[in-house]
Design a protein around this motif. Structure first.
Motif, PDB file in Angstrom:
ATOM      1  N   ILE A 250      15.389  14.939  71.197  1.00 20.30           N
ATOM      2  CA  ILE A 250      16.164  16.334  69.907  1.00 20.30           C
ATOM      3  C   ILE A 250      16.748  14.804  68.831  1.00 20.30           C
ATOM      4  O   ILE A 250      17.878  14.538  69.259  1.00 20.30           O
ATOM      5  N   SER A 251      16.179  15.185  67.649  1.00 11.39           N
ATOM      6  CA  SER A 251      17.228  14.085  66.720  1.00 11.39           C
ATOM      7  C   SER A 251      18.557  14.449  66.544  1.00 11.39           C
ATOM      8  O   SER A 251      18.899  15.899  66.070  1.00 11.39           O
ATOM      9  N   GLU A 252      18.794  12.854  65.750  1.00 10.64           N
ATOM     10  CA  GLU A 252      20.135  13.886  65.432  1.00 10.64           C
ATOM     11  C   GLU A 252      20.668  14.544  64.211  1.00 10.64           C
ATOM     12  O   GLU A 252      20.744  15.591  63.781  1.00 10.64           O
ATOM     13  N   GLU A 253      19.188  14.389  63.571  1.00 14.25           N
ATOM     14  CA  GLU A 253      18.575  14.655  62.055  1.00 14.25           C
ATOM     15  C   GLU A 253      18.288  16.353  62.294  1.00 14.25           C
ATOM     16  O   GLU A 253      19.443  17.153  61.816  1.00 14.25           O
ATOM     17  N   VAL A 254      17.964  17.096  63.397  1.00 10.74           N
ATOM     18  CA  VAL A 254      17.196  17.704  63.713  1.00 10.74           C
ATOM     19  C   VAL A 254      18.973  18.355  64.300  1.00 10.74           C
ATOM     20  O   VAL A 254      18.884  19.861  63.860  1.00 10.74           O
ATOM     21  N   ARG A 255      19.727  18.168  65.371  1.00 13.81           N
ATOM     22  CA  ARG A 255      20.774  18.361  65.680  1.00 13.81           C
ATOM     23  C   ARG A 255      21.956  19.321  64.738  1.00 13.81           C
ATOM     24  O   ARG A 255      22.580  20.170  64.758  1.00 13.81           O
ATOM     25  N   ILE A 256      21.713  18.351  63.522  1.00 14.78           N
ATOM     26  CA  ILE A 256      22.241  18.964  62.024  1.00 14.78           C
ATOM     27  C   ILE A 256      21.445  20.161  61.985  1.00 14.78           C
ATOM     28  O   ILE A 256      22.470  21.182  61.257  1.00 14.78           O
ATOM     29  N   TYR A 257      20.534  20.383  61.936  1.00 13.57           N
ATOM     30  CA  TYR A 257      19.625  21.485  61.491  1.00 13.57           C
ATOM     31  C   TYR A 257      20.054  22.865  62.173  1.00 13.57           C
ATOM     32  O   TYR A 257      20.520  23.988  62.359  1.00 13.57           O
ATOM     33  N   LEU A 258      19.503  22.714  63.131  1.00 17.34           N
ATOM     34  CA  LEU A 258      20.499  23.058  64.612  1.00 17.34           C
ATOM     35  C   LEU A 258      21.830  23.415  65.143  1.00 17.34           C
ATOM     36  O   LEU A 258      21.494  24.863  65.097  1.00 17.34           O
ATOM     37  N   ARG A 259      22.917  22.554  63.983  1.00 20.12           N
ATOM     38  CA  ARG A 259      24.055  23.987  64.112  1.00 20.12           C
ATOM     39  C   ARG A 259      23.981  24.989  63.010  1.00 20.12           C
ATOM     40  O   ARG A 259      25.154  26.012  63.044  1.00 20.12           O
ATOM     41  N   ASP A 260      22.729  24.757  61.902  1.00 19.06           N
ATOM     42  CA  ASP A 260      22.853  25.786  60.560  1.00 19.06           C
ATOM     43  C   ASP A 260      22.009  27.273  61.530  1.00 19.06           C
ATOM     44  O   ASP A 260      22.959  28.256  61.321  1.00 19.06           O
TER      45      ASP A 260
END
Length: 383
Positions: A262-272
């Motif tokens: 899981i990349s850092e960019e996808v983690r940001i999307y997962l917050r949403d």
């Protein structure tokens, strides 16, 4: 007595259905770990492959699990969607193709599994629960979806092909909309999880409409069917709560715990996506409180209706009590010839009209008194 009996009856029925459904999927005590138990009524699996990158797209149905091999080692994103769990051999061969741990296969076919996330070094296993509105009976269909995320692939396993909320993601891949064709497999996993969470909102909208209809029915025409509907909604909302609550924890695990997949960019999307789960939970809790409130309103409405009926009967009884007293007096057999005090009015020429007039006058006076005191309000408007 009737309300309590009906609630106990529905509770016994729901427990029986829940136990029978668990018997289909849960293992017997002492079953070895990793045992695969297939439901005899499960759909035969369909294996659909979507392999894509920025320039190319392959979308086809695979005949054998081994057909996936040529796509798993490429740097393009390979989405293998298995729809149906009715073939033990295919499930075991999928486990061999993707090198799945036996406990992962057990979780995949165990439809009573709780949503969770497990890290197997080079694979990330996500168990989620998907809900789809069922317009026919104003309810929802719930099924388990399993994710196996690798570096360049994503394996999803669903219970059956009929119910699915991934079509919007498929359309974005096929038409190249958004950034999904430029991202890795972890972004695909996020997109599917987001579609699952967003699938809760149409279901909750359906329950919002049902609660509005029941609110009017409870106020204006409460009946036994109303009670059944309220109790059924409360049970179904409880099922939604059980589905979304651990799903929130699973998504939070993906955000909080570090994983190379899981990349850092996808983690940001997962917050949403996590925010959406919290919003769904708030709506579920709100609707549960509304359903509980409707139950209280129903009991109050039934009690008020009974009070109005008793009020009307009391008014009628109060009017007829003096009339019955007069009729009882003149029903006594006194001999008027023996004494001038033995009901001399029985020999009056206008005695009978006088008696009826007296009764009517008493009834009118009593009605006037009741009306002046406000005791007749709503007594004669009972539905």
């Amino acid at each position: 007595m009737g309300i309590a009996y009906m609630m106990k009856k529905h509770r016994r029925h729901n427990k029986a259905v829940h136990k029978s459904s668990l018997k289909e999927f849960l293992h017997q005590p002492g079953t070895p770990p990793g045992t695969i138990i297939i439901d005899e009524n499960a759909e035969q699996p369909n294996i659909v492959l979507i392999d894509y990158n920025r320039a190319n797209l392959v979308n086809k149905k695979l005949q054998q699990p081994e057909d996936c091999f040529q796509y798993l080692d490429t740097e393009s994103v390979s989405w293998v969607d298995v729809q149906g769990l009715g073939n033990r051999d295919i499930i075991q061969r999928l486990g061999q193709v993707f090198d799945l741990h036996p406990l992962v296969l057990e979780d995949v076919v165990n439809m009573a599994e709780r949503p969770k996330v497990e890290d197997y070094e080079d694979q990330l296993v996500i168990i989620a629960r998907m809900v789809v509105p069922n317009i026919n009976n104003h309810s929802f269909h719930s099924e388990q979806v399993s994710f196996v995320l690798g570096k360049y692939y994503l394996l999803t396993i669903q219970e059956e092909p009929e119910y699915d909320c991934f079509q919007s993601v498929r359309n974005r891949i096929e038409k190249g909309k958004g950034i999904i064709r430029r991202q890795s497999a972890d972004y695909l996993a996020y997109s599917l999880l987001d579609a699952i969470i967003d699938g809760f909102f149409p279901v909750l909208e359906l329950y919002g409409e049902r609660l509005e209809e029941l609110e009017e029915e409870v106020i204006f025409n409460p009946n036994q069917h109303t009670l059944q509907q309220i109790y059924q909604i409360r049970r179904e909302l409880l099922q939604l709560r059980r589905a979304i609550w651990p799903q929130r924890d699973a998504i939070n695990t993906l955000i909080r715990d570090g994983s190379e997949l899981i990349s850092e960019e996808v983690r940001i999307y997962l917050r949403d996506c996590y925010d959406h789960t919290v919003q769904v939970m708030d709506m579920v809790e709100t609707y549960r409180e509304l359903a509980s409130g409707l139950m209280d309103v129903y009991l109050s409405a039934v009690g008020n209706k009974m009070n109005e009926i008793m009020k009307l009967l009391t008014v009628v009884s109060a009017i007829f009590i003096p009339l019955t007293f007069i009729a009882g007096i003149y029903g006594m057999n006194f001999n008027t010839e023996k004494s001038p005090f033995n009901m001399p009015e029985l020999n009056w020429y206008w005695g009978y009209p006088f008696c009826l007039g007296l009764m009517a006058l008493i009834a009118v006076v009593l009605l006037f008194i009741f009306w002046r005191r406000g005791w007749l309000s709503n007594s004669f408007h009972i539905k």
